[in-house]
Design a protein around this motif. Structure first.
Motif, PDB file in Angstrom:
ATOM      1  N   VAL A   1      -0.110   4.423   1.968  1.00 20.91           N
ATOM      2  CA  VAL A   1      -0.243   4.471   3.414  1.00 20.91           C
ATOM      3  C   VAL A   1       0.664   5.577   3.935  1.00 20.91           C
ATOM      4  CG1 VAL A   1       0.239   3.173   5.525  1.00 20.91           C
ATOM      5  CG2 VAL A   1      -0.856   2.030   3.595  1.00 20.91           C
ATOM      6  N   PRO A   2       0.279   6.454   4.873  1.00 22.07           N
ATOM      7  CA  PRO A   2      -0.910   6.298   5.683  1.00 22.07           C
ATOM      8  C   PRO A   2      -2.170   6.933   5.104  1.00 22.07           C
ATOM      9  CG  PRO A   2       0.355   8.085   6.549  1.00 22.07           C
ATOM     10  CD  PRO A   2       1.114   7.529   5.343  1.00 22.07           C
TER      11      PRO A   2
ATOM     12  N   VAL B   1     -12.289   0.832   5.571  1.00 21.41           N
ATOM     13  CA  VAL B   1     -12.254   0.820   7.033  1.00 21.41           C
ATOM     14  C   VAL B   1     -11.801   2.175   7.576  1.00 21.41           C
ATOM     15  CG1 VAL B   1     -11.151  -0.248   9.040  1.00 21.41           C
ATOM     16  CG2 VAL B   1     -11.920  -1.667   7.134  1.00 21.41           C
ATOM     17  N   ASP B   2     -10.788   2.751   6.968  1.00 20.59           N
ATOM     18  CA  ASP B   2     -10.289   4.049   7.423  1.00 20.59           C
ATOM     19  C   ASP B   2     -11.330   5.142   7.216  1.00 20.59           C
ATOM     20  OD1 ASP B   2      -8.078   5.829   8.357  1.00 20.59           O
ATOM     21  OD2 ASP B   2      -8.324   6.647   6.330  1.00 20.59           O
TER      22      ASP B   2
ATOM     23  N   ASP C   1     -14.032   4.746   9.885  1.00 19.96           N
ATOM     24  CA  ASP C   1     -13.512   5.205  11.167  1.00 19.96           C
ATOM     25  C   ASP C   1     -13.448   6.736  11.218  1.00 19.96           C
ATOM     26  OD1 ASP C   1     -12.139   4.735  13.806  1.00 19.96           O
ATOM     27  OD2 ASP C   1     -10.546   5.804  12.732  1.00 19.96           O
ATOM     28  N   ALA C   2     -12.983   7.343  10.150  1.00 16.94           N
ATOM     29  CA  ALA C   2     -12.897   8.805  10.108  1.00 16.94           C
ATOM     30  C   ALA C   2     -14.280   9.442  10.186  1.00 16.94           C
ATOM     31  CB  ALA C   2     -12.183   9.253   8.831  1.00 16.94           C
TER      32      ALA C   2
ATOM     33  N   LEU D   1      -8.383  -1.270   3.510  1.00 14.75           N
ATOM     34  CA  LEU D   1      -8.016  -0.161   4.397  1.00 14.75           C
ATOM     35  C   LEU D   1      -8.718   1.138   4.028  1.00 14.75           C
ATOM     36  CD1 LEU D   1      -4.200  -0.785   4.889  1.00 14.75           C
ATOM     37  CD2 LEU D   1      -5.968  -0.874   6.644  1.00 14.75           C
ATOM     38  N   ALA D   2      -8.930   1.366   2.752  1.00 17.15           N
ATOM     39  CA  ALA D   2      -9.610   2.592   2.320  1.00 17.15           C
ATOM     40  C   ALA D   2     -11.016   2.655   2.902  1.00 17.15           C
ATOM     41  CB  ALA D   2      -9.649   2.664   0.790  1.00 17.15           C
TER      42      ALA D   2
ATOM     43  N   CYS E   1       0.846  -1.192   0.000  1.00 13.67           N
ATOM     44  CA  CYS E   1       0.000   0.000   0.000  1.00 13.67           C
ATOM     45  C   CYS E   1       0.880   1.240   0.000  1.00 13.67           C
ATOM     46  CB  CYS E   1      -0.925   0.015   1.208  1.00 13.67           C
ATOM     47  SG  CYS E   1      -2.048  -1.384   1.275  1.00 13.67           S
TER      48      CYS E   1
ATOM     49  N   PHE F   1      -3.926   6.099   2.283  1.00 18.85           N
ATOM     50  CA  PHE F   1      -4.800   5.191   1.545  1.00 18.85           C
ATOM     51  C   PHE F   1      -5.502   5.935   0.409  1.00 18.85           C
ATOM     52  CE2 PHE F   1      -3.866   2.843   5.145  1.00 18.85           C
ATOM     53  CZ  PHE F   1      -4.509   3.297   6.272  1.00 18.85           C
TER      54      PHE F   1
ATOM     55  N   CYS G   1      -5.074  -2.548   0.409  1.00 18.03           N
ATOM     56  CA  CYS G   1      -5.298  -1.110   0.267  1.00 18.03           C
ATOM     57  C   CYS G   1      -6.775  -0.795   0.084  1.00 18.03           C
ATOM     58  CB  CYS G   1      -4.508  -0.562  -0.913  1.00 18.03           C
ATOM     59  SG  CYS G   1      -2.731  -0.762  -0.745  1.00 18.03           S
TER      60      CYS G   1
END
Length: 87
Positions: free
Chosen positions: A9-10, A39-40, A43-44, A36-37, A6, A12, A33
């Motif tokens: 990162v960080p 999930v991140d 979360d944000a 993570l895109a 990825c 994404f 990646c």
């Protein structure tokens, strides 16, 4: 593992429907990646930030659905939302 797989990162900073800075697009973007895109982003959206209050879960889900297929891999979004529903 993630820096090689990825490179964004960080951040994404990948969009499923556009080429990344490495020329990758869609399923060429490593699976990690794409996961993570989503999930991140969730979360944000569901966390308080200094400049805004957190969205509730329904608002965040609506945003993931809205961006599915453009910003996010639609299969990842679908699986993520199914996992949220089942707990």
């Amino acid at each position: 593992m993630f820096p090689e797989r990825c490179p964004d990162v960080p951040g994404f900073a990948v969009r499923i429907n556009r080429n990344t800075h490495l020329g990758l697009r869609g399923e060429e973007i490593p699976l990690e990646c794409r996961i993570l895109a989503v999930v991140d982003a969730y979360d944000a959206m569901t966390s308080d930030r200094p400049y805004r209050k957190a969205m509730n879960q329904g608002e965040a889900i609506a945003e993931l659905r809205r961006c599915s297929g453009t910003q996010f891999d639609p299969h990842i979004v679908q699986n993520f939302l199914e996992m949220l529903e089942t707990g």
